[in-house]
Structure formats: C-alpha cells, structure tokens
Design an enzyme around this catalytic site. Structure first.
Site, PDB file in Angstrom:
ATOM      1  N   CYS A 257      14.332   1.072 -47.722  1.00  0.00           N
ATOM      2  CA  CYS A 257      15.641   0.448 -47.831  1.00  0.00           C
ATOM      3  C   CYS A 257      16.371  -0.854 -47.426  1.00  0.00           C
ATOM      4  CB  CYS A 257      15.901   0.044 -49.676  1.00  0.00           C
ATOM      5  SG  CYS A 257      14.511   0.440 -50.738  1.00  0.00           S
TER       6      CYS A 257
ATOM      7  N   ASP B 114      41.434 -14.767 -14.967  1.00  0.00           N
ATOM      8  CA  ASP B 114      40.172 -15.429 -14.984  1.00  0.00           C
ATOM      9  C   ASP B 114      41.766 -17.167 -15.776  1.00  0.00           C
ATOM     10  OD1 ASP B 114      37.565 -16.807 -16.055  1.00  0.00           O
ATOM     11  OD2 ASP B 114      38.415 -18.012 -17.207  1.00  0.00           O
TER      12      ASP B 114
END
Length: 504
Positions: free
Chosen positions: A32, A439
């Site tokens: 399950c 950056d």
C-alpha cells in the site's frame, strides 16, 4: 527514515510520504501507499520497500483500495547522486525500453551484472524489475485516464507484447486490464479525440509560479505559456511530440492536466517522465519549505509562496545552449537571441495551436545556426564549439549524470564556468543543493529579502551569500531569490565572468 519513523507515518496515514516508500503486509500479501485508509497493520507484519518493484519481486500485489501506483514518484532520485539515483532517472526516461539493460549500464559506466547487483542491494530490485514497475504504472494511468485500445496501452507503456502486458497487470494489480480500467474515478478522454488527457499527481502545496518562469522564457513557435499553463513542441527518440499542461487552482483537487497533442506511443513513457521533471512534480514541498523557513530571510517568501518548484528540462542539450546564450544578459535579451536562433530549427511534423517549430539540434546550431547569433564573438564561438561537440558525440550528458560528472564534462568547454554548470545541474538532473552565489539576480534577491527582514531576526555572522543552513535545498532558495529580485530594480551585470541577471 528508520522502520519506526515509517510506521508512524502509515499510522498517521500521512499522504506526504506517498511514493517515497511502500508498505507490504505479510498477512494479506499486498502493498500500500502510506496514506492507505485501511486499518494500520501490526508492526510485526510489515515490511517497508523503497520501490514498488521491490514489493513486486517479493511477491506482493498492489492494494485495490489505495492504488499505490497512482502517486507522485519519490523525490530521492533527484536528491541522490549515487548510481541508484542516476539509474532511476534514466529508467524513468525510458532508456531500458529503448536500449535494454546493457544500454543503461553503459551510460552509467558499469557492466550489466554490476548494475544489477547495485540496484538490487540499494533498491531491492534489479533494473528489469524497476522498468517493469514503471511500465505497470504508465499502463494504469492510461487505462484509467483514457479509452485507448488495450493493445495501444500495452505498447505505449513499453511492453513488448500484449501477452506480457496482460501478465504484468494481473501480477501487479491482481486484475485484468479491463477490470483495472473499470476502477476509473474520473472522466476519461473520449474515443473521438486524438489527444490524450491525463491528470498529473503531485504533492501539495503547489506554487504555479513555475508556469510564469517558463512563460517569460518561452520561444515563439516552440513554446507558449501563461501564469497557469505551458505548451511546447519537442523532439523525442522516435518522433516529434507536442503537449500542454494547465493548472486549475479553482477546481476540486487543483488538478494539473496534461494534454498530449501528438506523440509516438513508444515515446509516451519518456514524455511523461520529462513533463514531470519539467514541473518538479515529484518534489516533497513540505520538507523543502520546512527547511527554508529556518532562514529568517527566506521565511516570509516561503510563507507567501508555499510549494515553490524548480523547473527542469525536457532536452538536456537544448538547456545547455539556452544557458550559454543567457549568461550575463536579461531574460528578455536571451529570449530575443533564442528566437532568432530558432529560425534554423526544423518545422515540427505535428504543428498545432501556433506551435510549429522544433528547437534547433546541436548540428543545426553548429552550422549554419551560429550565423544567426548576435553579441560578443567570444560567446558566439563558445556556443558553436559546444554545439559542435554535442553534434559530433564528443559531449554526451543528460539525466544520468551527477554534479561531479557534469563539471568534468562541461567545465573544459570555452565559455562555460561554475554558474553554467550549476544552472544545468539544477534543471537537467534536478540537483537540489545548487546555490548560484555570483548570480546578480540572486544578489538582488538577497538584498530584497534582507530589506524585509527585521534586523533582530537576521542570523548573526551569516554572510549575504551563505545559505548553507538550508542545505540540501539551496536550489529552491535560489528560486525564491530570483522571484524576490523581480520586485526590485535589477543591478547591471559587472565584468565577472559568471555574474548574470537571469537565465533562459
């Protein structure tokens, strides 16, 4: 997670863990998902497996009540950079269906025997069993979501014969394909349409900002996007394809609906895998957001935009070209340059809805596409060199690489530095812990977030570019910083080789 952590998760029926492990119950012979509504089994009767394939190999069948195959995949394949994680990314992309176990092993640099031993030890199942489980999952999705003929479902899912398809469905689900189709809980694609429409499972919360990210970088004729949708053409191993994805936050369940306008059925598993990677649908946003909230600078952004996703790539070679062209220029400038370059691409064989062109191949970019590029000659030469290396087969990289492998392959290229490698790692292999400190947009984002953080809440001694406290999720911190940067004026790029405003 140890046994008892997992047991507590299934006792709480916590859906956040669906797809991350599987619960097999010896007394019933079934496995399950963690959120299965059935009564919690006794601990002494439970065995946990990393993959559904391992549960299959151990003789268990899928639960008919919770449908454990109908869940997002495990985020571990992006977090893990070991052989098991790299192999799973390639298996999900359909490499075994196309090239067999030998082809998979060759890409990873191992013999098929070594690879089988490694995967069996790490994941509880060998490569063939893992691929078989993936085919079963794809087949279940098609059976309950469409009215495709059973034979078409079999071959679209990657089975070599209808007999093999029938046997596998029976073994995994303890049902015939027809009976499995009868369990559908929602409307299926009508037979009259040639398109396939599928719901894509994901873990909530989901921030649709990823659609805006893709939309502002979209190349006309190849891509189209809005704040809640994205569509594009792409080239797959067997043929051209076209798809669109739409997010409906107002509908019950907030579905992500994938419409496949055209695809060779043999490429369908690869397409599904790449779309999921593009939208980062196997991520665990609760775990990620919990870690990011520990940094006071990020906490308000995480609260405002829970479930941030990290965009992937549907074509690794294309992504490298886009990254190289996008260095040190704005998103708008990169989009203009890529639109000019796209003119050398081929016309799509399955055009529709304004999408009529494919992104150029490496060979098309190397000659004659480089003549369409504008900007510094050094950048043009670098893009041409990279495209030429990919076209000649001297540069081969993709979903099966790790960060170290990408660095060794890409850094020797002229015009490629740490930022480019980090960005490619984020988007191609889903590396979760990349931080692009140089950056310019990241720096702007840090300033924007710090401006909104009370001085008393700022961590003492933490440098502006230090986000190690949120590791291993710094790629997602980068996404939040890029979004924050959009709210303040951008800083003009300096002379640093890897300092950029943003990227395509």
């Amino acid at each position: 997670m140890d046994f008892w952590q997992r047991y507590r998760a299934i006792d709480a029926r916590d859906p956040r863990f669906d797809g991350q492990f599987y619960t097999a119950v010896r007394t019933t012979g079934i496995y399950c998902r963690p959120s299965c509504p059935a009564r919690t089994p006794k601990a002494e009767n439970v065995t946990f497996y990393e993959t559904s394939a391992a549960a299959h190999d151990a003789g268990y069948r899928a639960c008919k009540r919770c449908l454990p195959e109908a869940v997002p995949g495990t985020p571990a394949w992006n977090i893990r950079s070991d052989i098991a994680g790299r192999a799973m990314r390639l298996i999900n992309d359909g490499v075994i269906n196309r090239d067999g176990v030998e082809g998979l092993a060759s890409r990873l640099g191992y013999s098929s025997r070594q690879l089988n031993r490694i995967l069996s030890h790490e994941l509880g199942a060998g490569p063939l069993s893992l691929a078989r489980a993936g085919r079963a999952q794809t087949a279940r999705t098609l059976l309950v979501s469409t009215q495709m003929k059973l034979a078409d479902v079999a071959f679209a899912a990657g089975f070599s014969s209808v007999r093999q398809f029938n046997e596998t469905i029976g073994e995994v689900f303890d049902m015939t394909p027809t009976a499995l189709r009868g369990t559908a809980r929602h409307h299926r694609t009508p037979t009259a349409t040639t398109a396939l429409t599928l719901n894509l499972p994901y873990r909530e919360p989901f921030d649709p900002g990823i659609f805006e990210f893709l939309a502002v970088r979209s190349i006309p004729g190849i891509e189209a996007g809005t704040g809640t949708s994205y569509a594009r053409t792409l080239r797959l191993p067997h043929a051209d394809a076209r798809f669109s994805v739409e997010y409906d936050a107002g509908a019950p369940g907030r579905p992500l609906v994938l419409t496949i306008g055209a695809v060779d059925l043999r490429d369908l598993p690869s397409l599904l895998s790449r779309v999921r990677r593009l939208l980062d649908l196997d991520a665990d946003p609760v775990a990620i957001d919990s870690a990011l909230e520990d940094d006071p600078r990020l906490a308000p952004a995480v609260k405002a935009f829970p479930g941030m996703r990290m965009p992937g790539a549907v074509d690794p070679q294309e992504l490298l070209i886009r990254a190289m062209i996008g260095q040190q220029i704005t998103v708008a400038a990169a989009r203009t340059a890529l639109t000019q370059l796209s003119a050398c691409g081929s016309e799509s064989l399955v055009p529709a809805d304004g999408l009529h062109r494919l992104f150029p191949t490496a060979a098309q970019i190397a000659d004659p596409g480089f003549a369409l590029l504008r900007g510094p000659q050094r950048r043009i030469d670098s893009v041409r060199a990279a495209a030429g290396a990919m076209a000649a087969g001297d540069l081969d990289f993709g979903y099966g690489d790790d960060l170290a492998g990408l660095e060794s392959k890409l850094l020797p290229l002229p015009g490629v530095g740490p930022w480019t490698v980090g960005y490619v790692a984020m988007r191609v292999i889903g590396a979760p812990d990349v931080f692009l400190a140089n950056d310019a947009a990241v720096r702007n984002g840090i300033l924007a977030l710090e401006a909104g953080t009370p001085a008393g809440d700022r961590p003492p001694g933490v440098q502006p570019t230090d986000f190690t406290d949120v590791s291993p999720w710094r790629s997602y911190a980068t996404m939040h910083l890029w979004r924050a940067a959009a709210t303040r004026p951008q800083v003009r790029p300096g002379r640093q080789a890897e300092s950029i405003v943003s990227m395509s």
